[in-house]
Design a protein around this motif. Structure first.
Motif, mmCIF file in Angstrom:
data_model
loop_
_atom_site.group_PDB
_atom_site.id
_atom_site.type_symbol
_atom_site.label_atom_id
_atom_site.label_comp_id
_atom_site.label_asym_id
_atom_site.label_seq_id
_atom_site.Cartn_x
_atom_site.Cartn_y
_atom_site.Cartn_z
ATOM 1 N N LYS A 122 10.183 6.527 5.519
ATOM 2 C CA LYS A 122 10.443 7.950 5.663
ATOM 3 C C LYS A 122 9.715 8.463 6.897
ATOM 4 C CE LYS A 122 10.317 12.281 3.047
ATOM 5 N NZ LYS A 122 9.907 12.930 1.776
ATOM 6 N N PRO A 123 10.391 9.218 7.766
ATOM 7 C CA PRO A 123 9.748 9.703 9.000
ATOM 8 C C PRO A 123 8.442 10.425 8.717
ATOM 9 C CG PRO A 123 12.102 10.161 9.031
ATOM 10 C CD PRO A 123 11.788 9.661 7.656
ATOM 11 N N SER A 124 7.394 10.045 9.454
ATOM 12 C CA SER A 124 6.080 10.642 9.275
ATOM 13 C C SER A 124 5.255 10.415 10.531
ATOM 14 C CB SER A 124 5.371 10.026 8.062
ATOM 15 O OG SER A 124 4.037 10.481 7.983
ATOM 16 N N ASN A 125 4.330 11.324 10.790
ATOM 17 C CA ASN A 125 3.424 11.180 11.929
ATOM 18 C C ASN A 125 2.215 10.313 11.592
ATOM 19 O OD1 ASN A 125 5.006 12.854 13.584
ATOM 20 N ND2 ASN A 125 4.016 14.700 12.772
ATOM 21 N N GLU A 126 2.053 9.985 10.314
ATOM 22 C CA GLU A 126 0.924 9.171 9.909
ATOM 23 C C GLU A 126 1.231 7.689 10.127
ATOM 24 O OE1 GLU A 126 -1.455 10.997 6.383
ATOM 25 O OE2 GLU A 126 0.667 11.081 5.863
ATOM 26 N N THR A 127 0.231 6.963 10.572
ATOM 27 C CA THR A 127 0.405 5.540 10.838
ATOM 28 C C THR A 127 -0.078 4.687 9.680
ATOM 29 O OG1 THR A 127 0.153 5.918 13.206
ATOM 30 C CG2 THR A 127 -0.169 3.663 12.432
ATOM 31 N N CYS A 128 -1.162 5.065 9.051
ATOM 32 C CA CYS A 128 -1.769 4.230 8.010
ATOM 33 C C CYS A 128 -1.330 4.619 6.603
ATOM 34 C CB CYS A 128 -3.289 4.279 8.133
ATOM 35 S SG CYS A 128 -3.872 3.648 9.733
ATOM 36 N N HIS A 129 -0.430 5.584 6.498
ATOM 37 C CA HIS A 129 0.159 5.985 5.223
ATOM 38 C C HIS A 129 1.664 6.067 5.428
ATOM 39 C CE1 HIS A 129 -3.792 6.998 3.531
ATOM 40 N NE2 HIS A 129 -4.056 7.513 4.704
ATOM 41 N N ALA A 130 2.406 5.411 4.546
ATOM 42 C CA ALA A 130 3.857 5.371 4.703
ATOM 43 C C ALA A 130 4.545 5.606 3.370
ATOM 44 C CB ALA A 130 4.298 4.031 5.276
ATOM 45 N N MET A 131 5.650 6.334 3.416
ATOM 46 C CA MET A 131 6.500 6.534 2.245
ATOM 47 C C MET A 131 7.713 5.622 2.425
ATOM 48 S SD MET A 131 6.460 8.273 -0.583
ATOM 49 C CE MET A 131 5.485 9.752 -0.226
ATOM 50 N N GLY A 185 2.745 -8.197 -0.018
ATOM 51 C CA GLY A 185 2.515 -9.612 0.204
ATOM 52 C C GLY A 185 3.016 -10.377 -1.004
ATOM 53 N N ASP A 186 2.126 -11.157 -1.648
ATOM 54 C CA ASP A 186 2.475 -11.882 -2.866
ATOM 55 C C ASP A 186 2.005 -11.162 -4.115
ATOM 56 O OD1 ASP A 186 3.609 -13.930 -1.360
ATOM 57 O OD2 ASP A 186 1.706 -14.987 -1.156
ATOM 58 N N GLN A 187 1.431 -9.970 -3.953
ATOM 59 C CA GLN A 187 0.858 -9.244 -5.087
ATOM 60 C C GLN A 187 1.859 -8.242 -5.653
ATOM 61 O OE1 GLN A 187 -2.577 -6.937 -4.060
ATOM 62 N NE2 GLN A 187 -2.928 -6.213 -6.146
ATOM 63 N N ASP A 188 2.067 -8.293 -6.980
ATOM 64 C CA ASP A 188 2.951 -7.339 -7.646
ATOM 65 C C ASP A 188 2.279 -5.976 -7.735
ATOM 66 O OD1 ASP A 188 5.016 -9.161 -8.142
ATOM 67 O OD2 ASP A 188 3.995 -9.918 -9.924
ATOM 68 N N LEU A 189 3.042 -4.927 -7.472
ATOM 69 C CA LEU A 189 2.534 -3.564 -7.553
ATOM 70 C C LEU A 189 3.043 -2.906 -8.840
ATOM 71 C CD1 LEU A 189 3.070 -2.428 -3.851
ATOM 72 C CD2 LEU A 189 0.984 -3.289 -4.911
ATOM 73 N N PRO A 190 2.313 -1.925 -9.362
ATOM 74 C CA PRO A 190 2.719 -1.280 -10.621
ATOM 75 C C PRO A 190 3.895 -0.324 -10.473
ATOM 76 C CG PRO A 190 0.723 -0.253 -9.769
ATOM 77 C CD PRO A 190 1.001 -1.425 -8.884
ATOM 78 N N GLU A 191 4.293 -0.018 -9.253
ATOM 79 C CA GLU A 191 5.356 0.957 -9.025
ATOM 80 C C GLU A 191 6.709 0.383 -9.445
ATOM 81 O OE1 GLU A 191 6.902 4.327 -8.617
ATOM 82 O OE2 GLU A 191 4.855 4.192 -7.862
ATOM 83 N N HIS A 192 7.492 1.173 -10.212
ATOM 84 C CA HIS A 192 8.817 0.737 -10.661
ATOM 85 C C HIS A 192 9.849 1.817 -10.356
ATOM 86 C CE1 HIS A 192 7.664 -2.963 -12.773
ATOM 87 N NE2 HIS A 192 6.545 -2.322 -13.076
ATOM 88 N N ALA A 193 9.781 2.381 -9.182
ATOM 89 C CA ALA A 193 10.760 3.387 -8.742
ATOM 90 C C ALA A 193 11.243 3.008 -7.349
ATOM 91 C CB ALA A 193 10.123 4.775 -8.750
ATOM 92 N N GLY A 194 12.211 3.770 -6.861
ATOM 93 C CA GLY A 194 12.766 3.455 -5.553
ATOM 94 C C GLY A 194 11.928 3.956 -4.397
ATOM 95 N N ILE A 195 10.813 4.621 -4.681
ATOM 96 C CA ILE A 195 9.933 5.160 -3.642
ATOM 97 C C ILE A 195 8.533 4.584 -3.830
ATOM 98 C CG2 ILE A 195 8.949 7.239 -2.626
ATOM 99 C CD1 ILE A 195 11.335 8.796 -3.613
ATOM 100 N N LEU A 196 7.936 4.141 -2.727
ATOM 101 C CA LEU A 196 6.578 3.586 -2.774
ATOM 102 C C LEU A 196 5.730 4.261 -1.706
ATOM 103 C CD1 LEU A 196 4.527 1.422 -3.803
ATOM 104 C CD2 LEU A 196 5.336 -0.018 -1.936
ATOM 105 N N GLU A 197 4.573 4.798 -2.120
ATOM 106 C CA GLU A 197 3.620 5.359 -1.171
ATOM 107 C C GLU A 197 2.622 4.261 -0.816
ATOM 108 O OE1 GLU A 197 0.533 9.141 -0.668
ATOM 109 O OE2 GLU A 197 1.760 8.925 -2.469
#
Length: 264
Positions: A136-145, A163-175
């Motif tokens: 998602k367009p953003s001016n931040e470099t170290c934070h991405a949507m 990487g190889d680590q599973d994340l707890p997020e189960h939606a179509g958007i990841l912060e």
């Protein structure tokens, strides 16, 4: 046993008997089987009945239309030349599936003694899922949507990996958040529906220079790390040079002493 006791006993036993009878009836009634298929591929619908010598007729129908029977095993109407009735187990194969093939199919058998109960099968046809990850367009470099999009709107589930680590997020958007100095970190979205799965990835970085530009003030971790590494490198080089100079000076002194001893 007195009449009062018999009445009391019956009043306790009757509800239990009714409950057990209800459970028995419920267990004998099973839901119609569900078969999943993929657009463009083939699927087999089970007839739920094995071949017997006394069967005189078999008929598969879709809605009000008969689509195959023992006299026409290759289909009729919209299923013409797309279905095949197996004469061994009476299963129905549907080829080149379309989305509109989804629905309830009924298989009816006739025997010399009469018609058997109709067997129903629910077919659900899905498209093969495709996915894509965008930032998602953003001016931040170290934070991405990060957005995971697919070619479908319903019956889609999501999983994310860093990487190889599973994340707890189960939606179509990841912060996603990165630490200063992290580079080329891979974020992967795994999208799936009941018949297929698709993965898509994107790489994110957090450059020190960009992080400093975004910082509101003070010394950043990147700058401090760079300074410490530079100072450490200078001290290491200085130490090596110092040791080398000391060894050379010590060697020259020994040579002079040796010459002086020889001359005397």
């Amino acid at each position: 046993m007195s009449a009062h006791r018999r009445l009391l006993y019956f009043s306790y036993e009757l509800p239990v008997f009714i409950l057990l009878l209800g459970l028995l009836v419920a267990s004998s009634v099973s839901a119609d089987p569900v078969v999943n298929g993929i657009v463009g591929e083939s699927v087999v619908l089970p007839a739920g009945f094995s071949q017997q010598s006394d069967i005189t007729g078999v008929e598969w129908s879709f809605g009000p239309d008969v689509i195959a029977n023992e006299g026409n095993i290759n289909g009729t109407k919209q299923f013409k030349d797309r279905v095949h009735l197996n004469r061994r187990d009476w299963s129905l194969t549907i080829n080149l599936l379309r989305a509109e093939d989804s629905g309830e199919y009924n298989c009816a058998f006739e025997t010399a003694t009469g018609q058997l109960p109709t067997h129903a099968v629910i077919l659900r046809v899905y498209e093969k899922i495709e996915s894509e990850v965008t930032r998602k367009p953003s001016n931040e470099t170290c934070h991405a949507m990060l957005l995971c999009t697919t070619n479908q709107r319903e019956n889609v589930s999501y999983r994310w990996k860093r990487g190889d680590q599973d994340l707890p997020e189960h939606a179509g958007i990841l912060e996603a958040s990165l630490s200063p100095g992290e580079r080329n970190v891979t974020f992967t979205c795994i999208a799936s529906n009941p018949v297929s799965e698709a993965t898509a990835s994107i790489r994110e970085s957090c450059d020190c220079i960009a992080f400093v530009a975004e910082s509101s003030g003070g010394v950043s971790f990147c700058v401090l790390k760079t300074v410490l590494l530079s100072v450490g490198l200078v001290l290491m080089i200085s130490a090596v040079i110092g040791v080398h100079v000391r060894d050379c000076t010590h060697t020259k002194r020994n040579v002079r002493r040796h010459r002086a001893a020889c001359e005397t």
